[in-house]
Design a protein around this motif. Structure first.
Motif, short mmCIF file in Angstrom:
data_model
loop_
_atom_site.label_atom_id
_atom_site.label_comp_id
_atom_site.label_asym_id
_atom_site.label_seq_id
_atom_site.Cartn_x
_atom_site.Cartn_y
_atom_site.Cartn_z
N PRO A 75 17.69 10.25 8.08
CA PRO A 75 17.65 11.64 7.60
C PRO A 75 16.22 12.16 7.51
O PRO A 75 15.36 11.52 6.89
CB PRO A 75 18.28 11.55 6.20
CG PRO A 75 19.03 10.26 6.18
CD PRO A 75 18.27 9.33 7.07
N SER A 128 3.42 15.57 9.79
CA SER A 128 3.86 15.26 8.43
C SER A 128 2.81 15.66 7.42
O SER A 128 3.11 15.85 6.25
CB SER A 128 4.16 13.76 8.30
OG SER A 128 5.23 13.41 9.14
N GLU A 147 15.13 14.49 5.72
CA GLU A 147 14.80 14.76 4.31
C GLU A 147 14.32 13.49 3.61
O GLU A 147 13.42 13.52 2.78
CB GLU A 147 16.02 15.32 3.58
CG GLU A 147 16.55 16.62 4.14
CD GLU A 147 17.64 16.42 5.17
OE1 GLU A 147 18.43 17.37 5.39
OE2 GLU A 147 17.73 15.30 5.76
N ASP A 185 5.51 19.62 5.16
CA ASP A 185 6.11 19.95 6.45
C ASP A 185 5.03 20.47 7.40
O ASP A 185 4.10 21.14 7.01
CB ASP A 185 7.17 21.04 6.28
CG ASP A 185 8.38 20.51 5.51
OD1 ASP A 185 8.63 19.30 5.60
OD2 ASP A 185 9.02 21.31 4.83
N PHE A 229 18.94 11.57 -0.48
CA PHE A 229 17.58 11.44 0.06
C PHE A 229 16.55 11.07 -1.01
O PHE A 229 15.44 11.56 -1.03
CB PHE A 229 17.16 12.73 0.78
CG PHE A 229 18.24 13.32 1.63
CD1 PHE A 229 18.83 12.57 2.64
CD2 PHE A 229 18.72 14.60 1.40
CE1 PHE A 229 19.86 13.10 3.42
CE2 PHE A 229 19.74 15.15 2.17
CZ PHE A 229 20.30 14.38 3.19
N ARG A 259 10.75 12.68 4.78
CA ARG A 259 9.79 13.54 4.09
C ARG A 259 9.59 13.08 2.64
O ARG A 259 8.45 13.03 2.14
CB ARG A 259 10.28 14.98 4.13
CG ARG A 259 9.34 15.98 3.46
CD ARG A 259 9.74 17.41 3.78
NE ARG A 259 11.11 17.71 3.37
CZ ARG A 259 12.11 17.95 4.21
NH1 ARG A 259 11.91 17.92 5.51
NH2 ARG A 259 13.32 18.24 3.75
N ASN A 260 10.67 12.75 1.96
CA ASN A 260 10.57 12.37 0.55
C ASN A 260 9.85 11.04 0.35
O ASN A 260 9.12 10.85 -0.64
CB ASN A 260 11.95 12.32 -0.08
CG ASN A 260 12.55 13.71 -0.26
OD1 ASN A 260 11.84 14.71 -0.19
ND2 ASN A 260 13.85 13.78 -0.47
#
Length: 281
Positions: A154, A274, A156, A281, A115, A159-160
């Motif tokens: 994904p 987001s 993750e 989160d 990720f 988010r990254n």
């Protein structure tokens, strides 16, 4: 076992694929770009991606180009290793891109299992590889990789990507917004446009992550957003075009235009949970 996937191609392109498949070191040949994914224009190139386990002999590539191409630049090294030209048969434009299979597999692993986000264009190789059509697959490894990584986006990675790219819009000291403001102050039109392009690299990386779709590359971005993205900031296209218009004129009005664009993105990030700022989160 080597496989040649049935797919209608112009005779000249089909013959080229067959010859590429015979070269030592070639593991697979894929058709990418608009010719594979749809939306090709009449003059669109045929983008052939040759996946190799070792560098293909340059003399063999030159011999192939001399035989099949009316005009060809062999071993261009500007972005990747490429042979670019026009076939004798039909004078069809073809770009052959040679890629190390191990490098691509490593990139897919880094993005989809570790990720790891980049500054802009994070998922381009994923989108290109899994969105390309297999024309030749020596031992099934290409199909296996496509199957392995044709998966849901994904969370993750999503988010990254937001966490890495959002702060570069305006939030932190080296952000593009502040670089653009400084360039305006010194009347540096080239720098304004350069930093604006970098701004949009991060902006669209965020937008495609929010929509959980692989980045399609640098072409037709607004059309892709319009036609394929369900989650779009309010006034997205108008905001983007306004910023680009001010950028081209080195107009200080670009700063409030950027504020508006970022504000609309913030609204969408909050709506999606987001979070503006760090993409929490």
């Amino acid at each position: 076992m080597a496989t040649l996937e049935p797919m209608p191609l112009p005779d000249g392109v089909a013959g080229l694929v067959q010859r590429l498949a015979r070269l030592d070191g070639v593991r697979g040949v894929l058709l990418g770009g608009s010719r594979a994914q749809g939306g090709a224009e009449p003059d669109s190139d045929y983008d052939l991606y040759v996946y190799q386990d070792r560098p293909i002999d340059l003399a063999a590539r030159r011999a192939l180009a001399a035989e099949l191409f009316a005009e060809c630049e062999v071993n261009n090294q500007f972005w990747e290793t490429e042979d670019d030209g026009y076939l004798r048969q039909g004078r069809i434009a073809v770009d052959i891109v040679y890629r190390d299979l191990e490098f691509v597999a490593g990139n897919l692993y880094a993005k989809l299992e570790r990720f790891e986000a980049d500054v802009g264009y994070t998922t381009c190789i994923w989108g290109n590889f899994c969105g390309s059509r297999i024309l030749f697959d020596r031992d099934g490894v290409i199909a296996s990789l496509q199957q392995r990584y044709s998966r849901r986006y994904p969370p993750e990675l999503k988010r990254n990507i937001i966490r890495k790219n959002y702060p570069l819009l305006k939030e932190q000291i080296p952000a593009y917004y502040h670089q653009i403001a400084k360039a305006l102050g010194r009347g540096d039109a080239v720098s304004v446009n350069h930093r604006t392009a970098a701004f949009f690299a991060s902006y669209f990386d965020i937008l495609f992550a929010l929509n959980e779709m692989a980045h399609p590359g640098e072409k037709r971005l607004l059309r892709t957003v319009r036609e394929q993205c369900a989650k779009v900031p309010e006034h997205c296209e108008a905001d983007v075009l306004a910023v680009l218009g001010h950028s081209g004129r080195c107009d200080p009005a670009i700063l409030p235009a950027l504020d508006g664009l970022i504000g609309h993105l913030d609204d969408l990030l909050r709506l999606e949970g987001s979070g503006a700022g760090a993409g929490a989160d």
